[in-house]
Design a protein around this motif. Structure first.
Motif, short mmCIF file in Angstrom:
data_model
loop_
_atom_site.label_atom_id
_atom_site.label_comp_id
_atom_site.label_asym_id
_atom_site.label_seq_id
_atom_site.Cartn_x
_atom_site.Cartn_y
_atom_site.Cartn_z
N TYR A 77 0.83 -1.21 0.00
CA TYR A 77 0.00 0.00 0.00
C TYR A 77 0.86 1.25 0.00
CZ TYR A 77 -3.06 3.68 1.80
OH TYR A 77 -3.73 4.86 1.99
N ARG A 78 1.85 1.31 0.89
CA ARG A 78 2.66 2.52 1.01
C ARG A 78 3.45 2.78 -0.28
NH1 ARG A 78 3.70 5.47 5.81
NH2 ARG A 78 4.87 7.30 5.21
N GLY A 83 4.38 5.81 -5.38
CA GLY A 83 4.48 5.84 -6.84
C GLY A 83 3.40 6.68 -7.47
N TRP A 84 2.20 6.64 -6.90
CA TRP A 84 1.09 7.45 -7.38
C TRP A 84 1.40 8.94 -7.21
CZ3 TRP A 84 -3.64 8.74 -4.09
CH2 TRP A 84 -4.65 9.34 -4.86
N HIS A 85 1.95 9.30 -6.05
CA HIS A 85 2.30 10.70 -5.81
C HIS A 85 3.39 11.17 -6.77
CE1 HIS A 85 0.69 10.65 -1.39
NE2 HIS A 85 -0.26 10.56 -2.30
N ILE A 88 1.63 11.97 -10.01
CA ILE A 88 0.85 13.21 -9.95
C ILE A 88 1.77 14.42 -10.02
CG2 ILE A 88 -0.68 14.61 -8.52
CD1 ILE A 88 -1.88 12.03 -7.43
N ALA A 89 2.89 14.38 -9.29
CA ALA A 89 3.84 15.49 -9.33
C ALA A 89 4.34 15.72 -10.75
CB ALA A 89 5.01 15.23 -8.38
N LEU A 90 4.60 14.64 -11.46
CA LEU A 90 5.04 14.77 -12.85
C LEU A 90 3.95 15.39 -13.71
CD1 LEU A 90 7.20 14.22 -14.99
CD2 LEU A 90 6.24 11.91 -15.25
N ARG A 120 2.41 16.92 0.20
CA ARG A 120 3.47 15.94 -0.02
C ARG A 120 3.85 15.86 -1.50
NH1 ARG A 120 0.95 13.62 4.59
NH2 ARG A 120 -0.86 12.97 3.39
N ILE A 121 2.86 15.99 -2.37
CA ILE A 121 3.13 15.96 -3.81
C ILE A 121 3.90 17.21 -4.22
CG2 ILE A 121 2.06 15.98 -6.09
CD1 ILE A 121 -0.27 14.37 -4.76
N ALA A 122 3.53 18.36 -3.67
CA ALA A 122 4.21 19.61 -4.00
C ALA A 122 5.69 19.54 -3.65
CB ALA A 122 3.54 20.77 -3.27
N ALA A 123 6.03 18.83 -2.59
CA ALA A 123 7.44 18.71 -2.19
C ALA A 123 8.26 17.91 -3.20
CB ALA A 123 7.54 18.06 -0.81
#
Length: 246
Positions: A77-78, A83-85, A88-90, A120-123
Motif C-alpha cells: 500500500y505505502r 508511486g502514485w504521488h 501526480i507530481a510529474l 506531499r506531492i508539492a514537495a
C-alpha cells in the motif's frame, strides 16, 4: 513554477469558498484543473463552477489535465501511494510548463491539511516552488454542521482515522469518539455494534447530500443500502462518518 497556491475549496458547496481563496485564485497566472475520469465529472464541474463565479483576472489561464490513477491492487500500500504521488507530481509539472506561469494554483477538495496529499506531492516538484496554503472547510466540519452536533464531548478528545485503520485496528483506544474518512468498504461493519452510535453523511455540501444517524445496529444497514444506491446512481461516492460510544 516559482509559487504554488493550494486552495481549499470545501466539500462540494461553492459557497464554502472563502474571500481569501477567491483572491488567491485571481492572483494566479495558471490554474490547474484535474479531471478524475468520466465517473467523477461532477468534481471537475464543481471546480469549473467555482472559477466561473470568482475568476475575474483575464490574464489567468485555466488548464485541465487527467489525474493519474492509483493502483489499488498494488501489493504494498505505502509503495503504491508513493508511486502514485510521483506520477501526480510529474503531471503537475508537465501541465504547468507554460510560458509566464510563475504562480500556479490548484483547487483542493476540502482542506490541504487533512487526509489530502497535495502538500506531499508539492514537495516532489522540481525546485521545489514556494508553497502557500489557503485553508478550506473540511469534510469533518461539514459532517458536524450537517448533523448540528459538536465533534467532542465536554473536555474529551476525539480521533480522526481511516476506514483501513478502523478495520485493521478496531475502535481507537483512549477516546469515545472517532471520525472515519476514506472508507470505501464501510469498515464500521467490523465493529461490535453494541453501545455505538453513528452519524453519516455523503456528498456533503452538494445538492445530492445524504445523511443518516442512530444506533449503529439500526443505522448501519440503512447506510449500507443508501450508500450502494447512491454510488450506482452517481457512479462515485464521497462519504464520512462519526462513531461515538455511549
Amino acid at each position: 513554477m516559482r509559487e504554488l497556491s493550494l486552495i481549499g475549496i470545501g466539500t462540494g458547496n461553492p459557497d464554502h469558498l472563502t474571500a481569501e481563496a477567491a483572491r488567491a485564485i485571481n492572483a494566479a497566472d495558471l490554474i490547474l484543473l484535474p479531471r478524475k475520469g468520466a465517473d467523477k465529472v461532477d468534481l471537475a464541474d464543481l471546480r469549473r463552477e467555482i472559477l466561473a463565479r470568482v475568476l475575474v483576472n483575464p490574464a489567468a489561464q485555466v488548464v485541465e489535465f487527467d489525474l493519474p490513477q492509483r493502483d489499488a491492487a498494488h501489493p504494498d500500500y505505502r509503495a503504491g501511494v508513493e508511486g502514485w504521488h510521483d506520477a501526480i507530481a510529474l503531471a503537475w509539472a508537465r501541465t504547468a510548463d507554460v510560458p509566464g506561469a510563475d504562480h500556479v494554483a490548484l483547487l483542493v477538495w476540502g482542506d490541504p491539511s487533512l487526509y489530502d496529499s497535495s502538500l506531499r506531492i508539492a514537495a516532489r516538484l522540481p525546485g521545489p516552488p514556494r508553497v502557500r496554503v489557503i485553508p478550506g472547510i473540511t469534510a469533518v466540519q461539514a459532517l458536524a454542521a450537517a448533523h448540528a452536533m459538536p465533534l467532542n464531548a465536554i473536555g474529551a478528545p476525539f480521533m480522526v482515522t481511516t476506514g483501513r485503520r478502523l478495520r485493521d485496528d478496531g475502535f481507537p483506544p483512549g477516546c469515545d469518539t472517532c471520525v472515519v474518512m476514506l472508507d470505501g468498504t464501510c469498515s464500521f461493519r467490523s465493529l461490535p455494534p453494541a453501545g455505538l452510535s453513528i452519524w453519516w453523511g455523503a456528498y456533503l455540501g452538494m445538492e445530492a447530500q445524504i445523511l443518516d444517524h442512530g444506533p449503529l445496529a439500526e443505522a448501519g444497514p440503512r447506510i449500507l443500502n443508501a450508500r450502494a444506491a447512491a454510488r450506482a446512481r452517481h457512479g462515485w461516492i464521497m462519504d464520512i462518518y462519526l462513531l461515538r460510544r455511549a
